[in-house]
Design an enzyme around this catalytic site. Structure first.
Site, mmCIF file in Angstrom:
data_model
loop_
_atom_site.group_PDB
_atom_site.id
_atom_site.type_symbol
_atom_site.label_atom_id
_atom_site.label_comp_id
_atom_site.label_asym_id
_atom_site.label_seq_id
_atom_site.Cartn_x
_atom_site.Cartn_y
_atom_site.Cartn_z
ATOM 1 N N GLY A 12 1.111 -1.264 -0.323
ATOM 2 C CA GLY A 12 -0.212 -0.030 0.069
ATOM 3 C C GLY A 12 0.960 1.426 -0.147
ATOM 4 O O GLY A 12 1.990 1.128 1.068
ATOM 5 N N ASN A 108 5.614 -6.332 5.618
ATOM 6 C CA ASN A 108 5.687 -7.381 6.070
ATOM 7 C C ASN A 108 6.193 -8.660 4.265
ATOM 8 O O ASN A 108 6.689 -9.262 4.306
ATOM 9 C CB ASN A 108 4.943 -8.578 6.350
ATOM 10 C CG ASN A 108 4.121 -7.116 7.562
ATOM 11 O OD1 ASN A 108 3.781 -6.827 7.641
ATOM 12 N ND2 ASN A 108 4.442 -7.388 8.848
ATOM 13 N N THR A 136 5.213 0.823 6.647
ATOM 14 C CA THR A 136 3.671 0.167 6.252
ATOM 15 C C THR A 136 3.191 0.694 7.260
ATOM 16 O O THR A 136 3.396 1.048 8.421
ATOM 17 C CB THR A 136 4.052 -1.160 6.850
ATOM 18 O OG1 THR A 136 2.128 -1.044 6.985
ATOM 19 C CG2 THR A 136 4.366 -1.484 8.082
ATOM 20 N N ASP A 138 0.285 0.077 8.699
ATOM 21 C CA ASP A 138 -0.592 -0.965 9.932
ATOM 22 C C ASP A 138 0.632 -0.699 11.153
ATOM 23 O O ASP A 138 0.293 -1.263 11.894
ATOM 24 C CB ASP A 138 0.042 -2.583 8.998
ATOM 25 C CG ASP A 138 -1.279 -2.236 7.597
ATOM 26 O OD1 ASP A 138 -2.759 -1.866 8.655
ATOM 27 O OD2 ASP A 138 -1.656 -3.219 7.450
ATOM 28 N N MET A 183 -8.164 1.590 9.305
ATOM 29 C CA MET A 183 -7.717 0.826 7.669
ATOM 30 C C MET A 183 -7.059 -0.488 9.462
ATOM 31 O O MET A 183 -6.934 0.149 10.220
ATOM 32 C CB MET A 183 -5.946 1.090 7.476
ATOM 33 C CG MET A 183 -6.989 1.785 5.955
ATOM 34 S SD MET A 183 -5.950 2.420 4.410
ATOM 35 C CE MET A 183 -5.688 0.381 4.170
ATOM 36 N N ARG A 185 -5.246 -4.824 8.782
ATOM 37 C CA ARG A 185 -6.135 -6.502 9.533
ATOM 38 C C ARG A 185 -5.873 -6.814 9.966
ATOM 39 O O ARG A 185 -6.998 -8.102 11.305
ATOM 40 C CB ARG A 185 -5.205 -6.896 7.501
ATOM 41 C CG ARG A 185 -5.287 -8.895 7.360
ATOM 42 C CD ARG A 185 -4.332 -8.932 6.529
ATOM 43 N NE ARG A 185 -5.040 -8.287 5.461
ATOM 44 C CZ ARG A 185 -6.591 -8.647 4.507
ATOM 45 N NH1 ARG A 185 -7.355 -9.212 5.041
ATOM 46 N NH2 ARG A 185 -6.986 -8.606 3.318
ATOM 47 N N GLN A 295 -7.224 7.165 3.663
ATOM 48 C CA GLN A 295 -6.248 7.621 5.290
ATOM 49 C C GLN A 295 -4.585 7.288 5.497
ATOM 50 O O GLN A 295 -3.805 8.239 5.636
ATOM 51 C CB GLN A 295 -6.852 6.767 6.600
ATOM 52 C CG GLN A 295 -6.674 5.371 5.706
ATOM 53 C CD GLN A 295 -8.015 4.671 7.388
ATOM 54 O OE1 GLN A 295 -6.907 4.339 8.504
ATOM 55 N NE2 GLN A 295 -8.347 4.162 6.598
ATOM 56 N N ARG A 296 -3.610 6.517 4.332
ATOM 57 C CA ARG A 296 -2.907 5.741 4.283
ATOM 58 C C ARG A 296 -1.202 6.779 3.273
ATOM 59 O O ARG A 296 -0.466 6.695 3.154
ATOM 60 C CB ARG A 296 -2.952 4.940 3.825
ATOM 61 C CG ARG A 296 -3.008 4.525 2.144
ATOM 62 C CD ARG A 296 -3.156 2.496 1.930
ATOM 63 N NE ARG A 296 -3.200 3.147 -0.160
ATOM 64 C CZ ARG A 296 -3.612 1.479 0.239
ATOM 65 N NH1 ARG A 296 -3.771 0.387 0.919
ATOM 66 N NH2 ARG A 296 -4.149 1.544 -1.392
#
Length: 403
Positions: A12, A108, A136, A138, A183, A185, A295-296
């Site tokens: 992303g 990752n 990332t 995340d 977001m 996962r 958002q990212r």
């Protein structure tokens, strides 16, 4: 060892992944004894497989400098998992273009690709130095305090949730409940960041739900009811990756086209589901907002700390490679002390590839519906320049004169 550089961006896009790219390019230009050309793979590893490489030496220096503050992935990105059938092709392209230094910017799955390319070159006897550059939103890479990209999405969401909270506070008589779906996962780092929207007691978000804790409908409804009766309105942040007590995702796409090369189904729809629960169980109107992918990559909320660290991670990757290092990812290491200081080191790609770091227990409150002050203290210095100041009226009522 002299040769060409390959840069690949994967996963992303973020607000600062191009800053890392700029760091690699500009540092590579300083090593003319070791480096000839600097190439960018179009759409990550797919660009290698298709032999679609950009000659970055042809770019204007001013353009490369501007990359530091340009969001998304300038080279293009992908989500492609290398398989055995790809290895010969990858090696052939690397050799044909005399690639001796390869830098993979991503999360990752990208570190898995970098690790495979590193091993492939070693097995084939092709001298290649591979360094991973973390990226990332995340924030779930192991071996690093935090990941470039995360502070910016955290700041953007804190701003957005604070604004959404003011909206709901103003119109609570018509729209009393608002759910913000973020977001995430497998980990709730992004959702947790919305806690930085708070300035005063009872400020939104009133509830924060992370996938690190199982979702229980009865408890959720009780939480909403309690806040509603106390504050008069509710604004909460929920992670798209919420799971039930059996570990099953509450919502994910079942369409085959929505599954990427690593087997990840597209998530989304949790907020809609929870809104329906509130309407059904409490009879209260509930709405939701889902920022989605904006958002990212939103540069409007980018953190200055994030931009600087992303650039330095890219620059340092080149420095390490020309010194002979290979098979590592650059890591960010927070120094002890009250004042925020960060240094950078390295962690083996094999330890990072496909591993996940979730939000630790000390950052989640005992009820599983919020974060702790420890998390806020950990995150706040990463959001420089912080959030702008808003006005708060005293709201002193004039005495009633009409019965």
């Amino acid at each position: 060892m002299k040769g060409n550089v390959l840069i690949a961006q994967s996963g992303g896009p973020t607000a600062v992944i191009n800053a890392s790219c700029a760091g690699i390019i500009q540092e590579a230009f300083q090593h003319k004894k070791e480096i000839d050309g600097v190439y960018g793979a179009v759409n990550g590893i797919l660009g290698v497989l298709k032999e679609e490489l950009l000659d970055l030496n042809q770019e204007d220096p001013a353009t490369i400098e501007l990359l530091k503050r340009t969001p998304s992935s300038a080279l293009g990105s992908c989500r492609y998992k290398l398989s055995d059938k790809d290895y010969d092709r990858v090696l052939s392209v690397l050799k044909a273009h005399h690639i001796r230094y390869a830098f993979f910017i991503g999360g990752n799955d990208t570190m898995d690709t970098a690790n495979k390319v590193n091993q492939l070159a070693q097995q084939a006897g092709w001298e290649l130095r591979v360094i991973g550059v973390p990226k990332t939103v995340d924030n779930d890479l192991v071996g690093t305090d935090h990941c470039p990209g995360y502070p910016s999405v955290a700041r953007w969401l804190a701003i957005a949730v604070r604004d959404a909270g003011l909206d709901t506070k103003a119109i609570y008589c018509a729209d009393p409940v608002k759910i913000i779906e973020t977001m995430g996962r497998d980990s709730g780092w992004i959702t947790a960041a919305t806690a930085l929207a708070r300035e005063r007691p009872d400020d939104p978000p009133h509830l924060i739900y992370l996938p690190e804790r199982p979702f229980v409908r009865e408890k959720f409804i009780a939480d909403v009811k309690r806040v509603y009766e106390k504050v008069g309105y509710v604004l909460m942040a929920v992670c798209e990756g919420l799971r039930d007590a059996e570990g099953k995702l509450l919502s994910e796409s079942k369409a085959k086209v929505d599954v990427d090369g690593f087997g990840h189904a597209q998530l989304g729809g949790v907020a809609d589901l929870l809104s329906s629960m509130i309407k059904t169980d409490l009879g209260i109107k509930a709405r939701f907002d889902k920022p989605g992918t904006i958002q990212r990559v939103a540069m409007s909320g980018a953190s200055e700390v994030d931009i600087a660290e992303a650039y330095e991670a890219g620059r340092l990757a080149v420095d390490k490679a020309v010194r002979g290092e290979s098979g590592y990812m650059i890591s960010l290491e927070r120094m002890p002390g009250k004042k925020y200081q960060c240094t950078m080191g390295m962690v083996a790609l094999g330890k990072v590839a496909n591993a996940r770091r979730t939000v630790p227990d000390e950052f989640i409150n005992k009820d599983g519906n919020d974060v702790t002050p420890a998390f806020v203290d950990w995150l706040r210095p990463l959001l420089k320049p912080g959030l702008s100041q808003y006005a708060h009226l005293k709201r002193v009522l004039v005495g009633k004169k009409v019965e």
